[in-house]
Write a protein that holds these residues in place. Structure first.
Motif, short mmCIF file in Angstrom:
data_model
loop_
_atom_site.label_atom_id
_atom_site.label_comp_id
_atom_site.label_asym_id
_atom_site.label_seq_id
_atom_site.Cartn_x
_atom_site.Cartn_y
_atom_site.Cartn_z
N MET A 30 20.44 24.39 -1.07
CA MET A 30 19.11 24.93 -1.18
C MET A 30 18.83 25.77 0.08
O MET A 30 19.12 25.35 1.18
N LYS A 31 18.25 26.94 -0.12
CA LYS A 31 17.96 27.84 0.99
C LYS A 31 16.62 27.50 1.61
O LYS A 31 15.73 26.96 0.96
N LEU A 32 16.49 27.85 2.87
CA LEU A 32 15.25 27.60 3.59
C LEU A 32 14.09 28.35 2.96
O LEU A 32 12.97 27.84 2.88
N ASN A 33 14.33 29.56 2.47
CA ASN A 33 13.27 30.36 1.82
C ASN A 33 12.73 29.66 0.58
O ASN A 33 11.58 29.85 0.22
N GLU A 34 13.57 28.89 -0.08
CA GLU A 34 13.12 28.17 -1.26
C GLU A 34 12.23 26.98 -0.88
O GLU A 34 11.34 26.61 -1.64
N LEU A 35 12.48 26.39 0.28
CA LEU A 35 11.69 25.26 0.73
C LEU A 35 10.33 25.69 1.27
O LEU A 35 9.32 25.05 1.05
N ILE A 36 10.33 26.80 2.00
CA ILE A 36 9.10 27.29 2.62
C ILE A 36 8.63 28.52 1.84
O ILE A 36 9.19 29.59 1.96
N LYS A 37 7.60 28.35 1.07
CA LYS A 37 7.09 29.45 0.24
C LYS A 37 6.26 30.44 1.05
O LYS A 37 6.40 31.63 0.93
#
Length: 67
Positions: free
Chosen positions: A1-8
């Motif tokens: 999972m990418k960081l961009n997916e975790l932090i919207k």
């Protein structure tokens, strides 16, 4: 999972002065075309990864990352 997916919604705090200079850097510009004070602010924006410094031979240019 990418960081961009975790932090919207991820924003980096910038002052009004930094925002004005970011708008000036939308296009590739010579670093020497800025005043000494603006260059100091640009160095801070480079550390925040909001501006990229591009070196070509003896010329240094700056370009704003995605705004």
């Amino acid at each position: 999972m990418k960081l961009n997916e975790l932090i919207k919604d991820f924003t980096i705090a910038t002052s009004n002065e930094e925002k004005d200079i970011l708008l000036k850097c939308k296009d590739l510009k010579l670093l020497s075309s800025f005043t000494e004070h603006e260059r100091f602010i640009i160095e801070g924006l480079i550390r925040k990864h909001l501006v990229t410094k591009v070196k070509h031979k003896d010329t240094v240019m700056v370009l704003a990352n995605e705004i």
